[in-house]
Design a protein around this motif. Structure first.
Motif, mmCIF file in Angstrom:
data_model
loop_
_atom_site.group_PDB
_atom_site.id
_atom_site.type_symbol
_atom_site.label_atom_id
_atom_site.label_comp_id
_atom_site.label_asym_id
_atom_site.label_seq_id
_atom_site.Cartn_x
_atom_site.Cartn_y
_atom_site.Cartn_z
ATOM 1 N N VAL A 82 -41.133 30.616 22.010
ATOM 2 C CA VAL A 82 -42.145 31.022 22.987
ATOM 3 C C VAL A 82 -42.154 29.991 24.117
ATOM 4 N N VAL A 83 -42.064 30.465 25.351
ATOM 5 C CA VAL A 83 -42.135 29.536 26.495
ATOM 6 C C VAL A 83 -43.547 28.934 26.533
ATOM 7 N N ASP A 85 -46.432 26.816 24.924
ATOM 8 C CA ASP A 85 -46.792 26.570 23.529
ATOM 9 C C ASP A 85 -46.957 27.905 22.815
ATOM 10 N N SER A 88 -50.823 29.142 22.853
ATOM 11 C CA SER A 88 -51.668 28.864 24.019
ATOM 12 C C SER A 88 -51.542 29.992 25.036
ATOM 13 N N ALA A 89 -52.634 30.442 25.515
ATOM 14 C CA ALA A 89 -52.735 31.543 26.490
ATOM 15 C C ALA A 89 -52.288 32.854 25.856
ATOM 16 N N VAL A 114 -49.057 25.744 29.834
ATOM 17 C CA VAL A 114 -49.723 25.746 31.145
ATOM 18 C C VAL A 114 -51.169 25.270 30.984
ATOM 19 N N LEU A 163 -54.842 32.838 35.188
ATOM 20 C CA LEU A 163 -53.409 33.115 35.006
ATOM 21 C C LEU A 163 -53.086 34.424 35.711
ATOM 22 N N LEU A 164 -51.833 34.571 36.116
ATOM 23 C CA LEU A 164 -51.477 35.727 36.943
ATOM 24 C C LEU A 164 -50.480 36.635 36.224
ATOM 25 N N CYS A 209 -51.409 26.257 41.757
ATOM 26 C CA CYS A 209 -50.349 25.512 41.063
ATOM 27 C C CYS A 209 -49.118 26.401 40.914
ATOM 28 N N ALA A 210 -47.971 25.883 41.310
ATOM 29 C CA ALA A 210 -46.727 26.640 41.162
ATOM 30 C C ALA A 210 -45.697 25.801 40.422
ATOM 31 N N LEU A 212 -45.427 24.481 37.436
ATOM 32 C CA LEU A 212 -45.887 23.248 36.773
ATOM 33 C C LEU A 212 -44.846 22.750 35.779
ATOM 34 N N HIS A 237 -46.943 31.108 39.135
ATOM 35 C CA HIS A 237 -48.125 30.558 39.797
ATOM 36 C C HIS A 237 -49.359 30.751 38.906
HETATM 37 C C1 LIG Z 1 -49.442 33.984 29.210
HETATM 38 S S1 LIG Z 1 -49.415 32.567 30.154
HETATM 39 C C2 LIG Z 1 -48.365 31.376 29.421
HETATM 40 C C3 LIG Z 1 -48.432 31.174 28.002
HETATM 41 C C4 LIG Z 1 -47.448 30.149 27.491
HETATM 42 N N1 LIG Z 1 -47.243 30.393 26.083
HETATM 43 C C5 LIG Z 1 -47.909 28.709 27.693
HETATM 44 O O1 LIG Z 1 -48.350 28.090 26.694
HETATM 45 O O2 LIG Z 1 -47.815 28.173 28.811
HETATM 46 C C6 LIG Z 1 -48.393 33.021 31.477
HETATM 47 C C7 LIG Z 1 -49.033 32.741 32.792
HETATM 48 O O3 LIG Z 1 -49.373 31.366 32.886
HETATM 49 C C8 LIG Z 1 -49.086 30.878 34.170
HETATM 50 N N2 LIG Z 1 -48.005 29.879 34.034
HETATM 51 C C9 LIG Z 1 -47.186 29.706 32.973
HETATM 52 N N3 LIG Z 1 -46.335 28.689 33.186
HETATM 53 C C10 LIG Z 1 -46.619 28.209 34.419
HETATM 54 C C11 LIG Z 1 -46.088 27.149 35.218
HETATM 55 N N4 LIG Z 1 -45.074 26.405 34.777
HETATM 56 N N5 LIG Z 1 -46.647 26.926 36.431
HETATM 57 C C12 LIG Z 1 -47.680 27.675 36.888
HETATM 58 N N6 LIG Z 1 -48.208 28.688 36.178
HETATM 59 C C13 LIG Z 1 -47.698 28.954 34.967
HETATM 60 C C14 LIG Z 1 -48.661 32.063 35.033
HETATM 61 O O4 LIG Z 1 -49.806 32.576 35.675
HETATM 62 C C15 LIG Z 1 -48.113 33.005 33.973
HETATM 63 O O5 LIG Z 1 -48.143 34.344 34.383
#
Ligand SMILES: C[S@@+](CC[C@H](N)C(=O)[O-])C[C@H]1O[C@@H](n2cnc3c(N)ncnc32)[C@H](O)[C@@H]1O
Length: 258
Positions: A82-83, A85, A88-89, A114, A163-164, A209-210, A212, A237
């Motif tokens: 999973v990208v 964690d 998380s989210a 994130v 989150l987007l 934030c973009a 990250l 983002h």
């Molecule tokens: C479902 S969440 C990510 C869950 C992931 N398992 C994690 O722990 O980061 C996905 C959203 O988080 C945000 N996101 C994830 N990684 C990001 C990053 N590196 N920079 C900015 N926003 C990020 C974006 O809005 C993206 O659509």
């Protein structure tokens, strides 16, 4: 054994040594492919590092056909990547529970999300309220949840992480589409226009934030008026609507305004 392994945020090298070692002895490696993406690593770069083929796991496979993943784990070691964690989210609790019900042992190997990478904004993580997300509107479905969550968090003096949306090809979008901060601001302004509760005004403070966790991450603070046309570059983002800030948080906000 089922290994649930977080990959972190940036590239193939963000995996932990423990995660990498686990993958090495797994017979199959699934990569959850619909809720996030690494800033800069392709499937083949991951495969090269792991020395293994990766099977992409879309929403249908994970949520409706998880037996195709889990049945392998009854007899073999299987990795589910999973990208960010694992929990998380996006909570992969469902997969976790299904595995336990089948008597499959599960080991979780955590990584950065994130949800903690936003600590770099200087806002204190323990002063965040409920996290929310903004999705692309669908016919007869224009959710206002994000607006309500921002309103509730503000009333409780808590920051909001927004989150987007990520839309996959099969949902009528030609390509995988990632919502950007400018689109999210537009959506929040449209809801404000309808609700007129002055939760989102041109003076509302925001931190965008973009990417990250990458070397070209962008963190930019300002008001909605300052940032609605700002070019944050490639996805992913997310944005934060800060509530009342402590003076150190204010200092960091000013730092990111420059
Ligand atoms: C479902 S969440 C990510 C869950 C992931 N398992 C994690 O722990 O980061 C996905 C959203 O988080 C945000 N996101 C994830 N990684 C990001 C990053 N590196 N920079 C900015 N926003 C990020 C974006 O809005 C993206 O659509």
């Amino acid at each position: 054994m089922l290994y649930l392994i977080g990959l972190g945020l940036n590239d193939e090298k963000d995996i932990s040594i423990k995660g990498l070692e686990a993958i090495k002895f797994c017979s199959k490696v699934f990569l959850e492919s619909y809720t996030s993406m690494l800033n800069k690593a392709t499937k083949s770069e991951l495969e090269k590092l792991y020395g293994k083929e990766i099977i992409l796991a879309d929403r249908t496979l994970v949520e409706q056909e998880s037996n195709k993943i889990l049945n392998n784990a009854k007899t073999d070691d299987i990795a589910f990547l999973v990208v960010g964690d694992v929990f998380s989210a996006t909570t992969h609790t469902d997969l976790f529970q299904r595995a336990l019900k089948k008597g499959i042992k599960v080991e979780v190997i955590n990584n950065t999300s994130v949800m903690n990478a936003i600590g770099i904004t200087g806002l204190q993580l323990y002063k965040f309220g409920k996290t929310t997300s903004i999705t692309y509107p669908e016919e007869n479905f224009k959710p206002e949840t994000a607006y309500d969550v921002i309103k509730m968090n503000k009333a409780n003096k808590l920051h909001t992480l927004v989150l987007l949306d990520i839309k996959m090809k099969e949902k009528g979008f030609k390509e995988r589409t990632f919502m950007i901060i400018n689109e999210a601001i537009k959506t929040l302004k449209e809801i404000e226009q309808k609700r007129n509760e002055k939760i989102i005004t041109s003076n509302t403070k925001l931190i965008g934030c973009a990417r990250l966790g990458s070397t070209n991450q962008v963190i930019k603070a300002g008001t909605i008026k300052d940032l609605e046309k700002y070019d944050f570059g490639n996805p992913l983002h997310c944005l934060i609507i800060p509530a009342e800030m402590h003076f150190i948080e204010e200092e960091m906000f000013e730092h990111y305004k420059k």
